[in-house]
Write an enzyme that holds these catalytic residues in place. Structure first.
Site, PDB file in Angstrom:
ATOM      1  N   GLU A  63       0.828  -1.213   0.000  1.00 42.63           N
ATOM      2  CA  GLU A  63       0.000   0.000   0.000  1.00 42.63           C
ATOM      3  C   GLU A  63       0.857   1.255   0.000  1.00 42.63           C
ATOM      4  O   GLU A  63       0.572   2.214  -0.710  1.00 42.63           O
ATOM      5  CB  GLU A  63      -0.910   0.017   1.234  1.00 42.63           C
ATOM      6  CG  GLU A  63      -2.126  -0.845   1.066  1.00 42.63           C
ATOM      7  CD  GLU A  63      -3.084  -0.747   2.240  1.00 42.63           C
ATOM      8  OE1 GLU A  63      -3.038   0.250   2.975  1.00 42.63           O
ATOM      9  OE2 GLU A  63      -3.870  -1.689   2.417  1.00 42.63           O
ATOM     10  N   GLU A  64       1.916   1.247   0.826  1.00 42.33           N
ATOM     11  CA  GLU A  64       2.764   2.439   0.918  1.00 42.33           C
ATOM     12  C   GLU A  64       3.389   2.771  -0.438  1.00 42.33           C
ATOM     13  O   GLU A  64       3.474   3.927  -0.841  1.00 42.33           O
ATOM     14  CB  GLU A  64       3.868   2.230   1.967  1.00 42.33           C
ATOM     15  CG  GLU A  64       4.761   3.457   2.122  1.00 42.33           C
ATOM     16  CD  GLU A  64       5.852   3.304   3.173  1.00 42.33           C
ATOM     17  OE1 GLU A  64       5.682   2.488   4.101  1.00 42.33           O
ATOM     18  OE2 GLU A  64       6.872   4.000   3.062  1.00 42.33           O
ATOM     19  N   ARG A  65       3.800   1.727  -1.155  1.00 33.84           N
ATOM     20  CA  ARG A  65       4.460   1.970  -2.446  1.00 33.84           C
ATOM     21  C   ARG A  65       3.462   2.440  -3.501  1.00 33.84           C
ATOM     22  O   ARG A  65       3.775   3.302  -4.322  1.00 33.84           O
ATOM     23  CB  ARG A  65       5.227   0.712  -2.872  1.00 33.84           C
ATOM     24  CG  ARG A  65       6.471   0.556  -2.007  1.00 33.84           C
ATOM     25  CD  ARG A  65       7.202  -0.745  -2.134  1.00 33.84           C
ATOM     26  NE  ARG A  65       8.287  -0.767  -1.142  1.00 33.84           N
ATOM     27  CZ  ARG A  65       8.881  -1.859  -0.679  1.00 33.84           C
ATOM     28  NH1 ARG A  65       8.513  -3.037  -1.123  1.00 33.84           N
ATOM     29  NH2 ARG A  65       9.841  -1.775   0.214  1.00 33.84           N
TER      30      ARG A  65
END
Ligand SMILES: Cc1cc2nc3c(=O)[nH]c(=O)nc-3n(C[C@H](O)[C@H](O)[C@H](O)COP(=O)(O)OP(=O)(O)OC[C@H]3O[C@@H](n4cnc5c(N)ncnc54)[C@H](O)[C@@H]3O)c2cc1C
Length: 205
Positions: A63-65
């Site tokens: 998700e962060e990427r």
């Protein structure tokens, strides 16, 4: 950032905040060295299962990427648009800088690359929402976003000439801030390693 809620609480003793570190970019976000000495965290404050922190971190990286990729698309588009406006206005030897084919062709190429990145992001997000593991696509998109952000900001800065080197314009800020994208959230090299792993082309140990 995960520790920010701990400061000034009964269990913050043992957390030492060092001096603020000056940075190339992202200056609106402070960075300090933080050390932990016999810090105790009450069990009621434990998030998830003990010993699973690394696994949780690896899982959330998808998700962060994807988020990291999403955050650069609009600024890159804005920068290309601002560069078009500026180079159309700015005249050198009697003609707008934009009228040089090397300039307008290059801007068209960069805009195309940004659109391709958006397509990859959409594909990865759609698969993720369906419940699939998108580690490979998220890593590919993050790798491409970091490299493209550097390419767009560097190229646009050049087209802005001396003005681009000043702190008066958006391009110089994005040039500095977006350099982090190839480092934070996993470096380009880490992305390449993950992609290679999924392609099964890493040498066996
Ligand atoms: C402004 C800023 C904000 C940050 N925010 C956060 C945050 O909120 N949360 C968080 O967890 N982290 C954060 N980070 C940390 C960031 O994720 C790390 O800096 C990044 O993962 C790289 O780790 P490192 O700095 O230890 O580099 P190193 O591990 O020292 O690596 C140095 C270089 O060597 C390369 N390298 C290492 N091994 C290999 C290899 N085998 N083959 C080829 N190349 C290799 C790396 O890719 C890198 O380019 C932040 C960093 C910065 C600068």
């Amino acid at each position: 950032s995960i520790f920010c809620g701990l400061f000034n609480t009964p269990f913050s003793s043992g957390i030492h905040v060092g001096k603020k570190i000056d940075k190339l970019g992202m200056r609106s976000s402070d960075t300090h060295q933080i050390t932990f000495e016999d810090v105790r965290v009450p069990s009621k404050n434990l998030i998830g299962e003990e010993g699973k922190g690394f696994t949780y971190q690896m899982l959330q990286f998808q998700e962060e990427r994807l988020w990291a990729v999403a955050t650069v698309l609009t600024p890159l588009e804005t920068l290309i648009r601002e560069t078009i406006d500026y180079t159309r206005e700015r005249k050198v030897f009697g003609q707008p800088v934009l009228h040089n084919q090397t300039v307008h062709f290059r801007l068209a190429e960069l805009a195309t690359e940004v659109e391709l990145l958006r397509s990859l992001l959409r594909r990865a997000v759609a698969l993720y929402v369906e419940g699939n593991d998108v580690t490979k696509f998220a890593s590919m998109a993050k790798l491409k976003a970091g490299r493209l952000a550097r390419e767009v900001t560097d190229t646009c800065l050049q087209f802005w000439g001396g003005m681009g080197f000043t702190s008066e314009v958006l391009v110089s800020r994005l040039y500095r801030d977006f350099r982090l994208l190839s480092i934070g959230g996993g470096t380009d090299e880490t992305m390449l390693y993950i992609i290679c792993k999924h392609m099964e082309i890493l040498p066996s140990k």
